[in-house]
Structures are given as C-alpha cells and as structure tokens.
Write a protein that holds these residues in place. Sequence first.
Motif, PDB file in Angstrom:
ATOM      1  N   MET A  70       1.451  -8.037   7.494  1.00 27.68           N
ATOM      2  CA  MET A  70       2.403  -8.720   6.592  1.00 27.68           C
ATOM      3  C   MET A  70       2.278  -8.151   5.182  1.00 27.68           C
ATOM      4  N   ILE A  71       3.373  -7.835   4.593  1.00 25.96           N
ATOM      5  CA  ILE A  71       3.363  -7.170   3.287  1.00 25.96           C
ATOM      6  C   ILE A  71       2.944  -8.171   2.208  1.00 25.96           C
ATOM      7  N   PRO A  72       1.982  -7.800   1.344  1.00 20.14           N
ATOM      8  CA  PRO A  72       1.514  -8.733   0.322  1.00 20.14           C
ATOM      9  C   PRO A  72       2.645  -9.135  -0.638  1.00 20.14           C
ATOM     10  N   THR A  73       2.570 -10.385  -1.087  1.00 16.42           N
ATOM     11  CA  THR A  73       3.581 -10.908  -2.002  1.00 16.42           C
ATOM     12  C   THR A  73       3.629 -10.108  -3.302  1.00 16.42           C
ATOM     13  N   GLN A  74       2.439  -9.649  -3.738  1.00 20.13           N
ATOM     14  CA  GLN A  74       2.338  -8.882  -4.978  1.00 20.13           C
ATOM     15  C   GLN A  74       3.300  -7.693  -5.018  1.00 20.13           C
ATOM     16  N   TRP A  75       3.434  -6.989  -3.893  1.00 21.45           N
ATOM     17  CA  TRP A  75       4.276  -5.789  -3.873  1.00 21.45           C
ATOM     18  C   TRP A  75       5.720  -6.148  -4.169  1.00 21.45           C
ATOM     19  N   PHE A  76       6.162  -7.264  -3.579  1.00 22.23           N
ATOM     20  CA  PHE A  76       7.536  -7.688  -3.847  1.00 22.23           C
ATOM     21  C   PHE A  76       7.703  -8.029  -5.326  1.00 22.23           C
ATOM     22  N   LEU A  77       6.665  -8.650  -5.894  1.00 16.49           N
ATOM     23  CA  LEU A  77       6.745  -9.016  -7.314  1.00 16.49           C
ATOM     24  C   LEU A  77       6.848  -7.764  -8.177  1.00 16.49           C
ATOM     25  N   ILE A  78       6.081  -6.728  -7.820  1.00 24.74           N
ATOM     26  CA  ILE A  78       6.120  -5.502  -8.619  1.00 24.74           C
ATOM     27  C   ILE A  78       7.487  -4.828  -8.484  1.00 24.74           C
ATOM     28  N   LEU A  79       8.021  -4.784  -7.254  1.00 21.30           N
ATOM     29  CA  LEU A  79       9.363  -4.219  -7.058  1.00 21.30           C
ATOM     30  C   LEU A  79      10.371  -4.965  -7.907  1.00 21.30           C
ATOM     31  N   SER A  80      10.255  -6.292  -7.875  1.00 22.73           N
ATOM     32  CA  SER A  80      11.163  -7.121  -8.652  1.00 22.73           C
ATOM     33  C   SER A  80      11.031  -6.813 -10.144  1.00 22.73           C
TER      34      SER A  80
END
Lengths: 366, 100, 187
Positions: free
Chosen positions: B1-11
Amino acid sequence: MAFDVTDIALSILKIAIVLSAVLSVTPIWVWVERRGSALIQDRLGPNRVGPFGLIQPLADALKFLLKEDIIPTQAHKWLYTLAPAFGLLPALTTIAVVPWGRSFVIPQMQIAGYTLFAGGRLFEPIVADLNVGILVIFALASLSVYGVTIAGWSSSNKYSMFGAIRASAQMISYELSLALAAVSALLAAGSLRLTDVVWMQTGYFVLFDTIKIPAWNIFSPAMWLSAIIFTVSGFAETNRLPFDFAEADAELVAGYHTEYSSMKFALFFMAEYMAMGTMAAVIVTLFLGGWDIPYYNEPASFLGFVLSALAFVAKVTVMLFVFVWVRWTIPRLKYDILMRLGWKVFLPLAVLNIVLVALFIGKGWI
Amino acid sequence: MIPTQWFLILSAILFSIGVCGVLTRRNGITIFMSIELMVNAVNLTFLAYARQFNQLHGLIFVFFIMAIAAAEAAVGLAIFISLFHHRETIDVDEANLMHW
Amino acid sequence: MFEYLIFFVFAAIAIIFALVVVLHRNAVVGALSLVVSFFSLAVMYVLLDAPFLAALQVIVYAGAIMVLFLFVIMLLNLQHVQEANTRPVQKFLGYTSAAAFLITIVYYILKYAAFTAPASPFRADAHQIGVSLFEAYVFPFEMVSILLLAAIVGAMLLSNRSIDTSESISTEVMEQPDGESGAEVTR
C-alpha cells in the motif's frame, strides 16, 4: 487483491475476445449499412467485390491505407495528429464494463499431469466488473467530446470548427438525458454495477397470475419511457443520422473531419461505428435484459455461458440494425430543434421518470 | 500500500505549480486553470487523509469542492467572456476598473 | 508492486502536464494538458480506494469543466491573442515564492506527516457516500444546489450582453447549454 497466472491469462483472454468483437463491428457494419441503405432505398448497393459485396469493407480499408495522408499547412500538427487517437480511445475502452454472458464455474481439468483451474474458479464474462461500472461509461463518454473538438479546432478550417462546436454542444447536452435516463434503471437495480443490473432483469413479471413477461426494464411500466429516452439520446451521443450535426454534409461539407484523409479519417470512421456498437451494448444491458434469454433459465455451466453470450450478441445486432434503419428512414433535424428537444423535452421527461420509478420502488411494485 | 506521505508530496508539488502559474502568467484563463490545478491538489490531500484516518468526511468534502468548482468555472468564464467583449483582451492587468 | 509502478508513472504524467499548463503559451494546449493532468489525478483517486470519486473527477473536471474552458478559448479565438510578457521582477518573485512554498511544505510533510500504514482496508462506495450526503450533510448539499442554480443564472446573465435588446448572437446561444451542463452533471 491476490491474483495468479490463471487470473491474468483469463483477463487477457477476455480482453482479446472483447477487443476483436469491437474491432470487427466496423467492417461488418459498414457492409450492413451500405446494403441495408440500398435495401431501404430500393437499389442494389455494393455487390461487385466478393459474393453480395462481402469483401467491400476490405477494399475500403485498402483504399484508406493507400491514400495520401494530408496535413494542412495551417493546422496545429501535434493536435491534428492526436485527435483521431483521442476519438478512438473512449470508443475502444467503454465496452470493458459491459457484461456479455452468464458467469459459470470452470470445472477442474487435468492436462498432461498439470491441474488447471483448481477449486472451481468462477468465470465472469466481463473485462472489469467495477462497482461504479455505469459511471465509468459516462466518464469515458464525456471524454469522447475531446476527439471531436480537437479535430475541429486543429484543422484551422471554419467548417471543421462549426462541426466540432455543434457536435460537442450536442454531445454534452444529450449526455445529461442519457445519464438521467440510466438513473431509473440503476434505481431499480439498487446498484451502479452493471452485472447487478442484468441479474435484476432475469426474473419475470406475472400479469393476471397467468402471463409471464421477462422482467426486462423496457417492459416495466415505470421504465419504458426512460428506455426510449436513453435510445434516442444514444443516437445523439453517437452522432447518428437524425442528429448527425458533426458531419451535416449539406451544411458543413463534412463537419469536424473535413480536412482528414487516409488512415486518420478511417480512425474517426471506426470510432463512430465502435461507439455505435458500445451504445447498443449499453442499451441492451440497461433495458433489454443484457444476456438474459426469455423463458429459459440459463444453467451455470459452459453451455449456459455460450447460449447467454449468443443471446447478448443477437440483441446487440438487432439494436445495431435499428441504428441503421433509423438512419435511412428519418431525415436530419434542424440544429435548434435538436437542442430544444434535448433540453426542454428529454431532460424534464427523464427527471419525471426518475420520480415515477422512485414512487414504484417506494410502493414496492418493482 | 502506497504511503500517505507520497500522495501529500505529490499534492504539494501540484499546488506549487499552480501557485507559480497564478503568480507569473497574465493570461486570465491560464490563471484560472492554475487555480483549478491548486483545487485539485487540495482534493488529493483530502482523499489521502480520508484513507489514512478511514473517514468519509474527506470524500464528502471533495464532492462539494467539485460542485463548487463547476459553479466557479461557469461564472468565472462568463466574466472572462464579458471582459473580452468589452476590452478585447483577457490580460488580467487590463481589468483594472470596477465598472465599464 | 504494480501499485508503485502505477503511482510513479501517473504522478510523473500529472506533474509534467501541470508544468505544460503553466509554461506553454498556447491556451488550447494548456487546457488539454490540464485534462491529462486531471485524468492522472483520477488514477490517484483509484489508488486511494475511492473509485466513485475517480469517476466523478473524470466526469466533472475532464468532461464538463475543461470542455467549458476549451469552448471559451476556441470561441474567443484566444490562440491568436499574444500574451504580454510578464515583468521580470514578477516572474522572479513568482518562481522563488512557489519554490520556497514547496520546499517548506515538503519539509514539514516529511517531518510531521509520517503515518503508519492504515490498518483496515478503506472502501468508500457510492452507497455510503449517498447515505452520508442525505443524512449528515443534507444542509450543505441543499446549499450547494442553490449555489449551482445561482451560478447558472449568473453565468447566463454575464455572458449574454444582448439580454435587453432581445437580439441573440450565435456564439452566445452556444454558451448557454454548456454553462448549465457543468453545473447539472455535478448535481
């Protein structure tokens, strides 16, 4: 989400079947369209190439391949080249969420000492059984506007531009009545998943305790209206003749693909027929019972799967013939009449129908 | 499962690109598109947190943001059409009067 | 494994096309790049277990809002309008402040937002969202529908300059259904 080699192989098999079916719609239906129009207009139609002109689509394809590919000097080169691909993409992918047969349990097999399909695997004849299936169809359908718009704009031709603007305004307007007409079928099924919609239609209505009618949505007193609205909006959405303002040849030369030639034009042509095939499949799934065979209880075996898949293909064929029939029978409407029809007749009727279906569900009649 | 942090950084990256567009461009419609990009970056953050904390509120919020973005696009583009009809330009520096 | 591959490919697509939106001079190319960027964001939503919102993202943003943008750019013939150069100081300040913002926020995300992976699988289907909308959020829902109605009326009033002369111009007739569609689809 654990999957193994067998799952991947089955998926590839399903994709191959669906893709070849969708791709073969174009040549077959070009032939049917030309011979059918000839039949309706009391003439012969193409009959020189092969028996009954059956090889004619092949000759057409050869001609498209050999013609010169022209890019106008004023065109935006990148977008001009990309537009046919944009047009083809939604037409190719939408069919993935439509179920095309009854699911069955694959029996365990022994081939050369290897056990295949261990533990009775269920074969679902649908490429992607999503729980938001119908929304995916509308999402991809809304993307098909871009192919038309980009083609018209990038050609730097005013007739292309007019055709593109008309076509996209028409598609956007009719998408609403299309979606709202589908809502009533979804309300009755209580699910956005298309397999559930089909399963809901496999039963019977019983009239006067004696007459059994298949529980297809089109026979339901609450939903025949939305079936009609959906079908007519489907004609508009695929730019077919009573509503073909994309290429109204009397007014706009050839609409958004005026400047296109050779294989690029052929891609638009294919996209139109594929969109037609997909639309017919969606109409069949939502309102004509999908793969259900009336008065026959399909067994959950390979036989049941084959019979139901054949029933699905037969229904889609009938629906596609209706597309051809309507095209050569009803003349083109005026543009303002089309818009008025969409916004002032179909949209309110579709909303009213949703209320009606909700009432039926509330009373427990469905 | 992809860490939430990565989505936050992309955002965060998408949001910064949007900020950059709003601050450096003068074409009104491009600025508007940059704003839509920023809104989408925020949507991504909402969904990432919704999954992280297993709550529906984030999703509902994104739903409302989408509805409001549609309203905003309709009104905003109407304003630009009106501006173009009166001033023959959509350069935001030219729209410096409160009336016309 | 597949998930990570999909994440990186579509994150790269989203960022590259977002940059095209900001840097390209042709507004039509910008709008189409934004469509691609929004589409890859929809893929992100699927990765975040929210397929319903992914479909809505494509329908509303890519299918309605961006079509509206494209229509306006094409009808105003904006691709021929030369955009004035931005003042150098504005450009410098814009880039530096965006970069500073990015660096700061990434620093704080890395420092404070290091979550453990969520334990239970998160499934947000249409049914749950619908129930939530009509129970807990029914008041905001109604407010949004009134807002959309106001937006429809406002857009028509603003873009129709001949509203009192009873003479309509073809481009504006085209605008009207489109402005409504952006709102209606969402509802």
